[in-house]
Design a protein around this motif. Structure first.
Motif, short mmCIF file in Angstrom:
data_model
loop_
_atom_site.label_atom_id
_atom_site.label_comp_id
_atom_site.label_asym_id
_atom_site.label_seq_id
_atom_site.Cartn_x
_atom_site.Cartn_y
_atom_site.Cartn_z
N LYS A 1 69.24 26.00 19.37
CA LYS A 1 68.85 27.01 20.35
C LYS A 1 67.36 26.89 20.66
O LYS A 1 66.80 27.76 21.32
CB LYS A 1 69.16 28.41 19.81
N GLY A 2 66.75 25.84 20.14
CA GLY A 2 65.33 25.62 20.43
C GLY A 2 64.39 26.46 19.59
O GLY A 2 63.21 26.59 19.91
N LEU A 3 64.88 27.02 18.50
CA LEU A 3 64.02 27.85 17.65
C LEU A 3 63.33 26.98 16.60
O LEU A 3 63.94 26.07 16.04
CB LEU A 3 64.86 28.92 16.92
N LYS A 4 62.05 27.27 16.36
CA LYS A 4 61.30 26.54 15.33
C LYS A 4 61.82 27.06 13.98
O LYS A 4 61.63 28.22 13.64
CB LYS A 4 59.81 26.82 15.50
N THR A 5 62.50 26.18 13.24
CA THR A 5 63.33 26.61 12.10
C THR A 5 62.88 26.00 10.78
O THR A 5 62.60 24.81 10.69
CB THR A 5 64.79 26.16 12.34
N LEU B 1 65.44 37.27 19.23
CA LEU B 1 64.17 36.68 19.63
C LEU B 1 64.07 36.54 21.14
O LEU B 1 62.98 36.67 21.72
CB LEU B 1 63.98 35.31 18.95
N ALA B 2 65.20 36.30 21.79
CA ALA B 2 65.21 36.15 23.25
C ALA B 2 64.79 37.45 23.94
O ALA B 2 64.20 37.43 25.02
CB ALA B 2 66.58 35.71 23.73
N HIS B 3 65.08 38.57 23.30
CA HIS B 3 64.76 39.88 23.88
C HIS B 3 63.49 40.48 23.33
O HIS B 3 63.11 41.58 23.72
CB HIS B 3 65.92 40.86 23.67
N LYS B 4 62.83 39.76 22.41
CA LYS B 4 61.64 40.34 21.75
C LYS B 4 60.45 40.35 22.69
O LYS B 4 60.20 39.34 23.37
CB LYS B 4 61.32 39.49 20.50
#
Lengths: 78, 304
Positions: free
Chosen positions: B26-30, B301-304
């Motif tokens: 999802k493109g999140l830095k993990t 995170l998308a809505h943060k």
């Protein structure tokens, strides 16, 4: 080139992880299956003072368990 | 300045690794932090019910999972690291390990379960010197020897059965009046010629010199008995590994309470797998829960 020996059993998950780590880093090693070799089992127990697998020997230094940090340091891997 | 990530996942078992894949895609830095790789599954024996893998072993399955996440360059994976706390940092989090503090916009706790300990003298002292919590891992080293299995439930009986095939003798030390495992297991155990069952037996201590020599138990009438054994396998169940943080609400079994989207009571804090209060603890469920938690973290995170 370090002299690496690993004592394993066939059903040990961390043994597989350790061998995968060696493979990923082109580390040559010899393996002893202590489930089927009681002499090597005793050797492992004498060297490490305990009975858990894997036991990894790097140039006479004993590492108990798949301790990636310690192994990386001993093998000069980043 | 601490390193920071969109999502920090605590635990590198099936739920943690599954969550890591979903987060990174999802493109999140993990980041995934684990004291080991594979969790409970790495120590499991035969597995025949993980979809797509037919008949395999826990060790092999753990290896497949690990290879899968190694294939994603962008997953930061820390091995051999213990998380000692999670604290709020404004509307983000700080994950404290034994080495550093890591910033996280969202956290997924996937720390699983650990074997329950007896809490008796000799247990710590002889850990790996005759005392073991994993017959699959350590059984082979007791080939031809006398061992004891503490626990009369399914874990204990399965361990006793598999050890009876390689050990000289197996003593099952059971606290209750009768064994509590499934009927089929109980019957198989009763048929095994080298297995002796001790009911109403309370394990008191483990004795030895360099390695284990004896197990001491107490009978119902209070008298102490000893058995000569070289191995003691403690199989009395598992407890959630949830004691390292105080943010989330726990149930009476110390499991992290989650809703069906893997959300905890704290915004931005998610949990997945055996550490939570889901009803069933199975590898495939843990993998699914990890994916759900990752997607919840993504939407958050998308809505943060």
């Amino acid at each position: 080139m370090a002299n690496v020996t690993i004592y394993t059993t066939p059903t040990c998950g961390y043994c597989k992880a350790a061998k995968a780590f060696f493979k990923d880093n082109n580390v040559e090693y010899s393996e002893h299956d202590v489930a089927n070799d009681s002499e090597k089992a005793n050797e492992m127990i004498q060297k490490s003072g305990q009975m858990g697998v894997p036991v990894i020997e790097v140039d006479n230094e004993i590492v108990v368990g798949f301790d990636q940090t310690k192994l990386s340091s001993l093998l000069g891997i980043k | 300045m601490p390193r920071t990530f969109d999502v920090v996942i605590i635990g590198a078992g099936p739920s943690g690794m599954s969550a890591a894949i979903y987060c990174t895609r999802k493109g999140l830095k993990t980041m995934v932090i684990g004291k080991d790789v594979g969790g409970q599954v790495a120590k499991s024996g035969e597995i025949k019910n993980y979809l797509g893998y037919g008949s395999t072993t826990g060790a092999d399955l753990a290896q497949f999972f690990h290879e899968h996440i190694k294939g994603f360059e962008n997953i930061e994976h820390e091995h051999g690291v213990y998380v000692i706390d999670i604290v709020k940092n404004g509307d983000s989090f700080l994950v404290k390990t034994d080495k550093e503090e890591i910033g996280a916009e969202a956290v997924i706790i996937a720390s699983g379960r650990v074997p329950r300990k007896l809490g008796i003298p000799g247990e710590e002292e002889f850990n790996n010197k005759g005392v073991s919590y994993c017959d699959v891992c350590d059984g082979p080293l007791f080939s031809g020897k006398d061992v004891a299995v503490v626990g009369g439930g399914n874990s204990g009986l399965e361990a006793a059965l598999s050890l009876s095939k390689i050990c000289k003798s197996v003593a099952v030390i059971n606290l209750t009046e009768d064994l509590t495992g499934d009927e089929t297991l109980k019957n198989k155990i009763k048929e095994a010629l080298n297995v002796t069952i001790y009911n109403n037996a309370k394990t008191k201590k483990v004795i030895g010199e360099t390695f284990v020599k004896e197990l001491v138990y107490e009978e119902k009438n209070g008298s102490e008995k000893r058995i000569s054994v070289q191995g003691v396998f403690i199989e009395i169940g598992y407890v959630p590994k949830s004691d390292f943080e105080k943010l989330s609400t726990k149930d009476k079994f110390n499991r992290i309470v989650i809703n069906k989207n893997c959300e905890t009571n704290v915004v931005g804090l998610f949990a997945a797998g055996d550490v939570t209060d889901i009803r069933d603890n199975q590898v495939i469920i843990a993998s699914g829960e990890g994916a759900k938690a990752a997607l919840s973290a993504y939407y958050y995170l998308a809505h943060k």
